[in-house]
Design a protein around this motif. Structure first.
Motif: not given
Length: 212
Positions: A37-54
């Motif tokens: 779901x998150x992957x779809x949301x990110x791609x739908x918004x044309x975002x460019x992920x830089x990193x995951x932070x926990x």
């Protein structure tokens, strides 16, 4: 101006935050579940992920880490005190619940230094070590933008639980007092569960912080 998307995910509705800038670059904070779901949301918004932070490594904050890092080929950052937790269900808490699978995530790629200004891509923020809920809990302070992402340290009218491995109620309250209540009262607090609040609201109305 940064844009903040909040998604409540998984069995305990853990908040994942996607923070994006004007260039559509983004940080993914605490992807706890529902990776596809998150992957779809990110791609739908044309975002460019830089990193995951926990903010910390409890199971409900890490479940989708490998899905997202593999989809976008991005590094994972966390505090080194919980570096063994990602792959250990006994530490990350998933082994505590029979109804859950054992969560085992590959190791982090890098560790954040607390009490230090941090740059990831074009994002700049302060990392503060806020233990108490867990030993490696951190809060991410975006001071120029007026908000902080605090994991399970502080909630609207509540505070994080301290009955899990490494929890310490006195240390939790000290973390909140020293690093969060000291922020400008207009600072928006984005917690790991439930709704945002502000520093000023919690100073005035949080019953767990009356002593401060």
């Amino acid at each position: 101006m940064l844009n903040i998307r909040k998604y409540a995910l998984g069995p305990v509705q853990t908040n994942c935050y996607i923070i994006a800038n004007a260039a559509r670059e983004c940080l993914i904070i605490d992807p706890g579940e529902e990776g596809e779901f998150l992957i779809r949301e990110i791609r739908k918004a044309n975002l460019k992920p830089q990193a995951i932070v926990l903010t910390h490594a409890h199971f409900d904050h890490i479940g989708a880490v490998d899905d997202l890092r593999d989809a976008f080929h991005i590094p994972v950052y966390m505090h080194k005190k919980e570096k063994e937790w990602l792959g250990n269900p006994g530490l990350n808490g998933s082994g505590k619940y029979a109804q859950l699978p054992d969560y085992s995530i590959r190791p982090a790629d890098a560790f954040l230094e607390a009490e230090k200004a941090t740059t990831i891509g074009s994002f700049q923020f302060d990392v503060v070590h806020t233990p108490g809920h867990s030993p490696g809990s951190i809060s991410l302070i975006f001071e120029q933008d007026g908000f902080a992402v605090v994991g399970d340290t502080l909630f609207k009218r509540s505070v994080g639980r301290t009955d899990l491995i490494g929890g310490d109620s006195k240390l939790l309250l000290k973390s909140i007092h020293d690093h969060l209540l000291s922020l400008d009262e207009e600072t928006v607090i984005y917690p790991g569960h439930d709704e945002p609040t502000t520093v000023g609201e919690e100073i005035d109305q949080n019953p767990f912080l009356n002593g401060f």
